[in-house]
Design an enzyme around this catalytic site. Structure first.
Site, PDB file in Angstrom:
ATOM      1  N   TRP B 101       7.355  -1.927  12.484  1.00 39.28           N
ATOM      2  CA  TRP B 101       7.729  -0.898  11.845  1.00 39.28           C
ATOM      3  C   TRP B 101       8.090   0.532  13.000  1.00 39.28           C
ATOM      4  O   TRP B 101       9.794   0.789  13.217  1.00 39.28           O
ATOM      5  CB  TRP B 101       7.176  -0.216  10.542  1.00 39.28           C
ATOM      6  CG  TRP B 101       7.731  -0.724   9.389  1.00 39.28           C
ATOM      7  CD1 TRP B 101       7.039  -1.594   9.000  1.00 39.28           C
ATOM      8  CD2 TRP B 101       8.828  -0.601   9.155  1.00 39.28           C
ATOM      9  NE1 TRP B 101       7.697  -2.187   8.471  1.00 39.28           N
ATOM     10  CE2 TRP B 101       9.082  -1.927   7.712  1.00 39.28           C
ATOM     11  CE3 TRP B 101      10.347  -0.020   8.674  1.00 39.28           C
ATOM     12  CZ2 TRP B 101       9.935  -2.075   7.144  1.00 39.28           C
ATOM     13  CZ3 TRP B 101      10.921  -0.090   8.173  1.00 39.28           C
ATOM     14  CH2 TRP B 101      11.168  -0.357   7.188  1.00 39.28           C
ATOM     15  N   ASP B 175       6.125   8.400  10.397  1.00 39.46           N
ATOM     16  CA  ASP B 175       6.523   7.206   9.100  1.00 39.46           C
ATOM     17  C   ASP B 175       4.796   7.012   8.059  1.00 39.46           C
ATOM     18  O   ASP B 175       4.596   6.039   9.039  1.00 39.46           O
ATOM     19  CB  ASP B 175       7.458   6.404   9.287  1.00 39.46           C
ATOM     20  CG  ASP B 175       7.738   5.098   9.197  1.00 39.46           C
ATOM     21  OD1 ASP B 175       6.943   5.344   7.141  1.00 39.46           O
ATOM     22  OD2 ASP B 175       8.117   4.377   9.560  1.00 39.46           O
ATOM     23  N   LYS B 199       5.939   2.370  -1.800  1.00 40.22           N
ATOM     24  CA  LYS B 199       5.266   1.027  -1.266  1.00 40.22           C
ATOM     25  C   LYS B 199       4.463   1.970  -2.810  1.00 40.22           C
ATOM     26  O   LYS B 199       3.609   1.295  -3.774  1.00 40.22           O
ATOM     27  CB  LYS B 199       4.376   1.205   0.238  1.00 40.22           C
ATOM     28  CG  LYS B 199       5.427   0.278   0.704  1.00 40.22           C
ATOM     29  CD  LYS B 199       6.222   0.586   1.701  1.00 40.22           C
ATOM     30  CE  LYS B 199       6.930  -0.202   2.530  1.00 40.22           C
ATOM     31  NZ  LYS B 199       6.564  -1.661   2.049  1.00 40.22           N
TER      32      LYS B 199
END
Lengths: 364, 364
Positions: B101, B175, B199
């Site tokens: 990511w 993030d 999530k």
């Protein structure tokens, strides 16, 4: 119990059968042990939902094989940037201004391209449609943008322009957010069509883009990779995690339209509902009026005014009591607005006209 | 009937009580006569839903008053572009690479800024955390980006770096998509935190951005107006139509977390579940293993491998039969992955460990 009739311009009324099915499947989709919101977008269950939605939409709108269907995010305002990022090549963009939405598209395109108004109905307060033969189209335009239904001003372009017949070789980009699936689309005249879902398709947060394959692959370097049409197309809308639940609801709406008889039947109903409503607005002794030129009137969004605007609050309060919701007009136009999308039954428009008559009788 | 336990990395399991409430309210929210999907985002009903969600999130994460909470679209990959568009000022951006990511964030930031890796754990195949004292931070960095939980590699930064103590005055961008609401956030160390919802929060298609007010208003001219943080903040996330249904579900999840005891209780449970699962993965005679350094292990995403990978398919098939879903690892890492977000009860991890033991006994 009868549900109230919801005339919101969007997010908007959905078919009751769709909501009932979504509620029934919320905790367990087809015996998978998962709700749709809980599924990996890469699992076979969601892939099957996605593929059915794409297939049904392609069938409903008779989308040719050389067009790709993308499920994206960002809504119409997001797409106002994403289209020129992908299609302007930093060159000229011609925009036909017919109301608030195309005006916003023009402004946003100026961030990325030499965007100009090819025509404008602003002098008519966005109540008319400039004839295509009057549009000032540039030879070097990368594309021509139209909004074929202006949600706020209630103006609809009932026939898409034939740019080739106008001597223009640029692709036509169509924002059809607020009439998509209420009528067919002549793909021979279109390069790209997009629609925010929250009017005729499903929940806010899904944007559908239908794009001719030759327009892919020309994004400006500053295009976010998640909004590069080629990335989205190459990855079947799964380059990033798509708005899975919204796509599922859209798919249920597509199935519902098919079961009702398809887009032709939606159009027949839209014409019937529009004739009933405009018929009364034009012939009520001046208590109410619609100000849009007759050939430019939207079947989906019907703005109207009470001659005596001091009655507006009483009108809205009475409507709510009668089970007629969200009739207040957009703040930039004022007055009232009845949005009559696919999910609105004829009975809803009949109930509205009955209320209009009754309110006029009591206050006229 | 017990629902299966769903270990998807996202979109992921949601609390059963949330799904039940959503199903019950699908056709009529609180007597409004409308489902939430059908409400105008500007009506009082949806505004009340929005304001409650914003307030509850602010309370749960103890977000200070000088931070704004934005509900946006585009997910983590979209945000990888939207953050540098808004915050890089076209200058230098330092990214700490700890897995897929942050690697993607670095690549995307290069479209808009002079982005460099300040550190990388790539040589360790993304199984460690580079010590902040080793980060090469530039004096002119507009911001420093970290991904505090790498969903794919299962690496979690359990303490956010104190950039000021490192002599760096740039704001920290975090993030936190895959651990948000499973632990507190030290806002004194943060300039901006963002999280894709799919999530620990709710459905895919909502991105939450929590941003310090002084970082608003510096967007590059090529920033789409719908993704300009200042526009979004000034319009309470209603500059364009927000993903209303996703925000509603997120709000129900926030209420559920509050009812369970808040983020502190979520963290207590996360530690308990992680200890149980890692405890067994570290002590099973070598049949299974997790390869992440102990101090870098994620409580949310637990990748693991069978020593004999020929058993992978049998493992997954048996797991499905035992009601343990979506355990297949990400294709870039292989093996298995158990994602153990807030909605996963301890009983789910207990069932997984029982199955791990049973499968090892039968095949060991």
């Amino acid at each position: 119990m009868t549900r109230p009739f919801n005339f919101s311009a969007g997010p908007a009324m959905l078919p009751q059968a769709v909501l009932q099915q979504a509620a029934a499947e919320m905790l367990d989709w087809h015996g998978s042990g998962m709700g749709v919101m809980e599924m990996s977008h890469r699992g076979k269950e969601f892939i099957s939902i996605y593929e059915a939605a794409e297939r049904d939409l392609r069938e409903l709108l008779a989308v040719p094989a050389h067009f790709r269907i993308l499920f994206m995010q960002g809504g119409g305002l997001g797409e106002n940037a994403i289209v020129p990022m992908n299609c302007s090549r930093g060159g000229a963009v011609d925009v036909v201004v017919t109301g608030s939405w195309s005006q916003k598209s023009l402004q946003e395109a100026r961030r990325y391209a030499d965007a100009q108004a090819a025509a404008s109905n602003e002098a008519d307060r966005h109540t008319t449609l400039p004839a295509p033969t009057s549009w000032r189209l540039r030879d070097n335009a990368a594309y021509v943008h139209v909004c074929s239904n202006e949600t706020i001003h209630g103006v609809e372009m009932h026939t898409l322009p034939d740019l080739a017949a106008l001597g223009c070789r640029a692709p036509l980009v169509v924002d059809c957010s607020s009439h998509v699936l209420s009528r067919g689309i002549d793909w021979s005249r279109v390069g790209l069509a997009f629609a925010g879902a929250q009017k005729n398709i499903g929940p806010a947060g899904v944007t559908i883009v239908i794009v001719r394959e030759d327009l892919l692959g020309h994004a400006l370097p500053i295009t976010p990779s998640a909004f590069d049409y080629k990335n989205v197309a190459d990855n079947a809308s799964m380059y990033n995690t798509p708005p899975t639940y919204g796509i599922y609801i859209a798919g249920l709406v597509f199935q519902w339209i098919k079961a009702q008889g398809g887009v032709a039947e939606m159009e027949r109903r839209a014409i019937e509902k529009a004739q009933l409503l405009y018929g009364y607005l034009d012939d009520n002794g001046g208590f109410y009026s619609n100000r849009v030129a007759r050939d430019a009137r939207s079947r989906m969004n019907v703005p109207f005014f009470l001659a005596d605007e001091r009655l507006n609050e009483a009108f809205l309060a009475g409507a709510r009591e009668a089970g007629l919701l969200q009739l207040k007009g957009h703040k930039s136009v004022g007055g009232m607005r009845a949005s009559v999308y696919n999910a609105m039954p004829l009975a809803g428009v009949q109930a509205l006209v009955t209320y209009l008559q009754d309110f006029a009788r009591r206050h006229g």
